[in-house]
Design a protein around this motif. Structure first.
Motif, PDB file in Angstrom:
ATOM      1  N   ILE A 122       0.855  -1.183   0.000  1.00 49.08           N
ATOM      2  CA  ILE A 122       0.000   0.000   0.000  1.00 49.08           C
ATOM      3  C   ILE A 122       0.898   1.243   0.000  1.00 49.08           C
ATOM      4  O   ILE A 122       1.479   1.593   1.030  1.00 49.08           O
ATOM      5  N   PRO A 123       1.028   1.930  -1.150  1.00 47.03           N
ATOM      6  CA  PRO A 123       1.845   3.150  -1.187  1.00 47.03           C
ATOM      7  C   PRO A 123       1.108   4.335  -0.580  1.00 47.03           C
ATOM      8  O   PRO A 123      -0.126   4.380  -0.566  1.00 47.03           O
ATOM      9  N   SER A 124       1.873   5.304  -0.064  1.00 43.51           N
ATOM     10  CA  SER A 124       1.265   6.503   0.495  1.00 43.51           C
ATOM     11  C   SER A 124       0.703   7.362  -0.634  1.00 43.51           C
ATOM     12  O   SER A 124       1.112   7.243  -1.795  1.00 43.51           O
ATOM     13  N   ARG A 125      -0.244   8.226  -0.291  1.00 38.36           N
ATOM     14  CA  ARG A 125      -0.881   9.066  -1.307  1.00 38.36           C
ATOM     15  C   ARG A 125      -0.004  10.231  -1.737  1.00 38.36           C
ATOM     16  O   ARG A 125      -0.308  10.910  -2.709  1.00 38.36           O
ATOM     17  N   GLY A 126       1.041  10.475  -0.988  1.00 34.20           N
ATOM     18  CA  GLY A 126       1.966  11.548  -1.331  1.00 34.20           C
ATOM     19  C   GLY A 126       3.289  11.314  -0.634  1.00 34.20           C
ATOM     20  O   GLY A 126       3.495  10.297   0.015  1.00 34.20           O
ATOM     21  N   ALA A 127       4.202  12.268  -0.780  1.00 32.60           N
ATOM     22  CA  ALA A 127       5.495  12.168  -0.103  1.00 32.60           C
ATOM     23  C   ALA A 127       5.339  12.754   1.296  1.00 32.60           C
ATOM     24  O   ALA A 127       5.905  13.793   1.631  1.00 32.60           O
ATOM     25  N   ASN A 128       4.537  12.070   2.123  1.00 33.39           N
ATOM     26  CA  ASN A 128       4.119  12.677   3.394  1.00 33.39           C
ATOM     27  C   ASN A 128       4.233  11.745   4.591  1.00 33.39           C
ATOM     28  O   ASN A 128       3.602  11.969   5.608  1.00 33.39           O
ATOM     29  N   ARG A 129       5.027  10.677   4.468  1.00 33.10           N
ATOM     30  CA  ARG A 129       5.152   9.745   5.593  1.00 33.10           C
ATOM     31  C   ARG A 129       6.614   9.346   5.796  1.00 33.10           C
ATOM     32  O   ARG A 129       7.459   9.557   4.929  1.00 33.10           O
ATOM     33  N   ARG A 130       6.851   8.763   6.961  1.00 32.53           N
ATOM     34  CA  ARG A 130       8.174   8.245   7.269  1.00 32.53           C
ATOM     35  C   ARG A 130       8.100   6.726   7.466  1.00 32.53           C
ATOM     36  O   ARG A 130       7.020   6.162   7.603  1.00 32.53           O
ATOM     37  N   GLU A 131       9.264   6.100   7.503  1.00 33.68           N
ATOM     38  CA  GLU A 131       9.321   4.639   7.580  1.00 33.68           C
ATOM     39  C   GLU A 131       8.644   4.097   8.843  1.00 33.68           C
ATOM     40  O   GLU A 131       8.031   3.034   8.824  1.00 33.68           O
ATOM     41  N   TRP A 132       8.757   4.847   9.939  1.00 34.96           N
ATOM     42  CA  TRP A 132       8.132   4.439  11.210  1.00 34.96           C
ATOM     43  C   TRP A 132       6.624   4.230  11.018  1.00 34.96           C
ATOM     44  O   TRP A 132       6.073   3.194  11.370  1.00 34.96           O
ATOM     45  N   GLU A 133       5.952   5.235  10.446  1.00 37.91           N
ATOM     46  CA  GLU A 133       4.504   5.163  10.250  1.00 37.91           C
ATOM     47  C   GLU A 133       4.133   4.090   9.237  1.00 37.91           C
ATOM     48  O   GLU A 133       3.159   3.356   9.413  1.00 37.91           O
ATOM     49  N   ALA A 134       4.921   3.995   8.168  1.00 35.94           N
ATOM     50  CA  ALA A 134       4.617   3.017   7.121  1.00 35.94           C
ATOM     51  C   ALA A 134       4.732   1.584   7.632  1.00 35.94           C
ATOM     52  O   ALA A 134       3.925   0.722   7.275  1.00 35.94           O
ATOM     53  N   THR A 135       5.718   1.327   8.490  1.00 38.62           N
ATOM     54  CA  THR A 135       5.878  -0.022   9.022  1.00 38.62           C
ATOM     55  C   THR A 135       4.755  -0.354  10.000  1.00 38.62           C
ATOM     56  O   THR A 135       4.264  -1.490  10.036  1.00 38.62           O
ATOM     57  N   ILE A 136       4.328   0.620  10.788  1.00 42.99           N
ATOM     58  CA  ILE A 136       3.177   0.401  11.674  1.00 42.99           C
ATOM     59  C   ILE A 136       1.945   0.030  10.846  1.00 42.99           C
ATOM     60  O   ILE A 136       1.186  -0.879  11.200  1.00 42.99           O
ATOM     61  N   MET A 137       1.765   0.706   9.715  1.00 46.35           N
ATOM     62  CA  MET A 137       0.639   0.389   8.837  1.00 46.35           C
ATOM     63  C   MET A 137       0.788  -1.007   8.229  1.00 46.35           C
ATOM     64  O   MET A 137      -0.203  -1.692   7.969  1.00 46.35           O
ATOM     65  N   GLY A 138       2.039  -1.420   8.014  1.00 45.04           N
ATOM     66  CA  GLY A 138       2.271  -2.779   7.539  1.00 45.04           C
ATOM     67  C   GLY A 138       1.870  -3.816   8.581  1.00 45.04           C
ATOM     68  O   GLY A 138       1.258  -4.842   8.257  1.00 45.04           O
ATOM     69  N   ILE A 139       2.199  -3.540   9.840  1.00 47.43           N
ATOM     70  CA  ILE A 139       1.790  -4.434  10.941  1.00 47.43           C
ATOM     71  C   ILE A 139       0.263  -4.479  11.032  1.00 47.43           C
ATOM     72  O   ILE A 139      -0.334  -5.537  11.203  1.00 47.43           O
ATOM     73  N   ALA A 140      -0.369  -3.310  10.884  1.00 48.18           N
ATOM     74  CA  ALA A 140      -1.835  -3.250  10.925  1.00 48.18           C
ATOM     75  C   ALA A 140      -2.440  -4.040   9.771  1.00 48.18           C
ATOM     76  O   ALA A 140      -3.466  -4.706   9.931  1.00 48.18           O
ATOM     77  N   GLY A 141      -1.788  -3.983   8.603  1.00 45.87           N
ATOM     78  CA  GLY A 141      -2.265  -4.741   7.451  1.00 45.87           C
ATOM     79  C   GLY A 141      -2.260  -6.233   7.718  1.00 45.87           C
ATOM     80  O   GLY A 141      -3.190  -6.952   7.333  1.00 45.87           O
ATOM     81  N   VAL A 142      -1.226  -6.702   8.404  1.00 45.56           N
ATOM     82  CA  VAL A 142      -1.156  -8.116   8.790  1.00 45.56           C
ATOM     83  C   VAL A 142      -2.334  -8.451   9.711  1.00 45.56           C
ATOM     84  O   VAL A 142      -3.056  -9.432   9.494  1.00 45.56           O
ATOM     85  N   CYS A 143      -2.526  -7.633  10.745  1.00 47.92           N
ATOM     86  CA  CYS A 143      -3.562  -7.908  11.739  1.00 47.92           C
ATOM     87  C   CYS A 143      -4.961  -7.880  11.140  1.00 47.92           C
ATOM     88  O   CYS A 143      -5.834  -8.660  11.533  1.00 47.92           O
ATOM     89  N   GLU A 144      -5.188  -6.980  10.178  1.00 49.98           N
ATOM     90  CA  GLU A 144      -6.503  -6.893   9.552  1.00 49.98           C
ATOM     91  C   GLU A 144      -6.847  -8.156   8.764  1.00 49.98           C
ATOM     92  O   GLU A 144      -8.018  -8.488   8.582  1.00 49.98           O
TER      93      GLU A 144
END
Length: 221
Positions: free
Chosen positions: A60-82
């Motif tokens: 899942i790519p971000s909608r813009g150049a507006n995130r950092r690796e910390w947030e993106a990895t948390i979203m990856g963990i959330a993707g697993v849990c979902e």
């Protein structure tokens, strides 16, 4: 903890209908400038811990150049849990030791105050609670799954960069106040001049780091 150790540890104590999973989560960031936010891709792969059977893989790519690796990895963990069935048990591997420690502390500082990125990790904790999941997040050494997942995620990030276009990327980027002169996060166009670094965007190159590593090795010989 290895996959075999994890499956053995949770297997005997799990509910008969409870499945156990092993997952990898990454969130590489293609920075427009070093020290800035960038285009990130939240990516994950899930396997059955007992059989190694493939379950899910997504980007899942971000909608813009507006995130950092910390947030993106948390979203990856959330993707697993979902994507896990309710009451499942999962070991999720990450490459950020501080993130694994933050998850173990409930994303709270020693003072009890919430850590950065609350908009992201609070949603993750809600998913885990709602589905009654048993989740562990471990810092793990890089393996073939991490490498392949990260390379494929970067390709998705480059496609997103091209899809958005320079104007949208420039509008969404946040550049931190530099302590020294800014340099582009990826290789400049060959022969190009850089007069106003904060106004120039460069297309990310997934092979730039690999070329620099190869050049350094040759120089050492």
């Amino acid at each position: 903890m290895s996959k075999k150790e994890f499956a053995g540890a949770v297997g005997p104590t799990s509910h008969p209908n409870q499945l156990t999973y092993l997952a990898w989560a990454v969130g590489p960031c293609l920075n427009v400038y070093r020290g800035s936010t960038g285009i990130t891709v939240s990516a994950w792969e899930i396997q059955r811990a007992d059989t190694g059977e493939f379950v899910d893989r997504n980007f899942i790519p971000s909608r813009g150049a507006n995130r950092r690796e910390w947030e993106a990895t948390i979203m990856g963990i959330a993707g697993v849990c979902e994507r896990l069935p309710p009451t499942s048990t999962a070991l999720i591997r990450v490459r950020q030791e501080e993130l694994a420690e933050a998850f173990a502390s409930g994303f709270r500082k020693t003072s009890g105050k919430p850590m950065a990125g609350q908009d992201f990790w609070s949603k993750l904790l809600v998913v885990i609670a709602d589905k009654a999941l048993r989740v562990s997040v471990d810092f793990a050494p890089e393996d073939d799954t991490f490498r392949t997942l990260k390379e494929d995620a970067k390709k998705e990030g480059i496609r997103q960069f091209d899809k958005l276009g320079e104007a949208q990327v420039r509008a969404s980027v946040e550049v931190a106040k530099p302590k020294r002169r800014l340099r582009p996060g990826f290789d400049p166009v060959e022969g190009g001049e850089i007069e106003e670094p904060a106004l120039i965007l460069r297309r990310p190159n997934q092979f730039a780091g690999r070329r620099r590593l190869s050049a350094n090795r040759k120089a050492m010989k």
